[in-house]
Structure formats: structure tokens, C-alpha cells
Design a protein around this motif. Structure first.
Motif, PDB file in Angstrom:
ATOM      1  N   TRP A  61       1.364  -1.350   0.259  1.00 17.78           N
ATOM      2  CA  TRP A  61      -0.031   0.049  -0.256  1.00 17.78           C
ATOM      3  C   TRP A  61       0.763   1.486   0.039  1.00 17.78           C
ATOM      4  CZ3 TRP A  61      -0.225   4.132   3.219  1.00 17.78           C
ATOM      5  CH2 TRP A  61      -1.630   4.991   2.684  1.00 17.78           C
ATOM      6  N   LEU A  68      -9.535  -6.025  -0.697  1.00 18.03           N
ATOM      7  CA  LEU A  68      -8.840  -4.966  -0.650  1.00 18.03           C
ATOM      8  C   LEU A  68      -9.867  -4.295   0.025  1.00 18.03           C
ATOM      9  CD1 LEU A  68      -8.526  -4.731  -4.073  1.00 18.03           C
ATOM     10  CD2 LEU A  68      -6.485  -4.382  -2.604  1.00 18.03           C
ATOM     11  N   ARG A  99      -8.949  -0.198   1.808  1.00 16.82           N
ATOM     12  CA  ARG A  99      -8.800   0.483   0.313  1.00 16.82           C
ATOM     13  C   ARG A  99     -10.540   1.031   0.064  1.00 16.82           C
ATOM     14  NH1 ARG A  99      -4.223  -0.612  -1.854  1.00 16.82           N
ATOM     15  NH2 ARG A  99      -2.510  -1.807  -0.206  1.00 16.82           N
ATOM     16  N   SER A 108     -10.844   3.719  -4.790  1.00 17.11           N
ATOM     17  CA  SER A 108      -9.788   3.078  -5.764  1.00 17.11           C
ATOM     18  C   SER A 108      -9.504   2.536  -6.491  1.00 17.11           C
ATOM     19  CB  SER A 108      -8.960   3.577  -4.428  1.00 17.11           C
ATOM     20  OG  SER A 108      -8.650   2.573  -3.662  1.00 17.11           O
TER      21      SER A 108
END
Length: 216
Positions: free
Chosen positions: A175, A197, A202, A206
């Protein structure tokens, strides 16, 4: 043309009046039979934009009309009908950090991104995680290993990593702030990787996903 992985073919095509592609784009290959029947399939580009030839990786599927023809029938010098490059969302601009998460032959568009990064001296912008059954069955394995990709094999150990699926703890060291995350693979892999993810924090905004296969 080469056959680097079992049941696959790597095509290097001289495309007339070609428009340079962006890393992550694809071409549609269309076949037309003598009776007028047509079949077409999309294939991601593996080559970098600066490559004078367009490289496509084709995995031969037992029920794939187009892939069987490309893998078993096409010979050097044959002409193919192409349309492309296509796609504007699943592309890398070559200037911003990105995390690339692939399953099996889903690595192909990421190889284009990696090759472009290498050609422009920006390999530092990419982090790569790949899941496959075996190393021998992973397309472009040598390039991915050389790039330092995290490789998770589900049917055999890889180095000190035992066989097993990719898990969230392995992705955390990859990351970086402001990364765009690209996920490419079969529909089941893409769904599992996306959930992985999201679970690791996240933001959904994104993540960009490219699925392939009958349920994509």
C-alpha cells in the motif's frame, strides 16, 4: 508467435495505421467464416505503447471459438481483423502510483503497464500482486519475478510462501498513499480480490476492476 505457457499462444502483430494504445487497453479480434458467420473476442495488450508491434496473449479455451482458432490454426504471416485500441477507464497514466492485483492470465494488461514503466524509468510507481495455480502456468512469470511482484500460488509453494490464496496481510506492505488499485482476472477472482481490498481499508473509489470469462 510463441507458446510460452501450456494451452496458450503469444501473438506479435504488425497493425497497419496503428494508433498507440494506453497501458491497460485491449483489442477485439474478429473472425469471419466463409458462410459469413462471425465470432469475436477481446484481448488485452501486453506490449508497451512504444513497442512497434502489438502483443496479445491468448489462453486456449476448450469452448472458445476465437481462442481455438488463434492457438491452433493461425500461423505467422496470416492476416487478422482487429478493432482497437479500446478502453479508457482501466488504463494507467504512467505518472501516478498503482497497485496491480491479478489472477492468472489477468496479468496481461499489467505486463503492458510494467513494460511501459520500465521504458520510462518509472517502475517505482507500480506494486504488483499476482495469484496463480502454479508458476509454470503463470504468463510472463519471468518478468513479474524480475519486477519483484508478490506471487501467491495456490497449488504449490513459492520460496518460503506455502501454497494458498492471496490474503489481506500480504497486500498491506504494497500500500502507498494515492494509489489507484487495478484488479484483473476471472469474475470469481475479481470479486474475491475486490472484497479483500475493501476489507483491508482501500476505498471503493480507488479500485478499478476488469473481469473476463462467461460470468464477467
Amino acid at each position: 508467435m510463441r507458446r510460452p505457457v501450456q494451452r496458450s499462444v503469444q501473438l506479435r502483430l504488425d497493425v497497419h495505421d496503428r494508433v498507440d494504445h494506453l497501458p491497460g487497453q485491449h483489442y477485439v479480434v474478429r473472425l469471419t467464416a466463409e458462410d459469413g458467420y462471425t465470432a469475436q473476442r477481446s484481448y488485452s495488450v501486453a506490449s508497451a505503447p512504444a513497442d512497434p508491434l502489438v502483443e496479445l496473449f491468448v489462453e486456449r479455451l476448450d469452448d472458445g471459438e476465437v481462442s481455438i482458432h488463434l492457438a491452433d490454426v493461425v500461423e505467422p504471416g496470416d492476416e487478422l481483423e482487429l478493432r482497437g485500441p479500446i478502453g479508457g477507464w482501466f488504463v494507467w497514466d504512467g505518472e501516478s502510483p498503482a497497485l496491480l492485483v491479478a489472477g492468472g492470465s489477468g496479468v496481461v494488461p499489467f505486463v503492458s503497464m510494467l513494460r511501459h514503466a520500465r521504458a520510462t524509468g518509472r517502475e517505482d510507481l507500480l506494486r504488483i500482486a499476482v495469484s496463480a495455480r502454479t508458476l509454470a502456468g503463470l504468463p510472463y512469470a519471468d518478468e513479474l519475478v524480475a519486477a519483484g511482484a508478490l506471487i501467491a500460488l495456490t497449488r504449490e509453494a513459492y520460496g518460503i510462501r506455502p501454497a494458498g490464496r492471496l490474503h489481506a496481510e500480504e497486500l498491506l506492505p504494497l500500500w502507498e498513499p494515492d494509489q489507484t488499485v487495478y484488479v484483473c482476472g476471472s469474475a470469481p477472482f475479481a470479486e474475491a480480490a475486490t472484497q479483500l481490498l475493501l476489507a483491508s481499508g482501500r476505498p471503493a473509489s480507488s479500485i478499478r476492476v476488469e473481469r473476463f470469462g462467461p460470468s464477467a
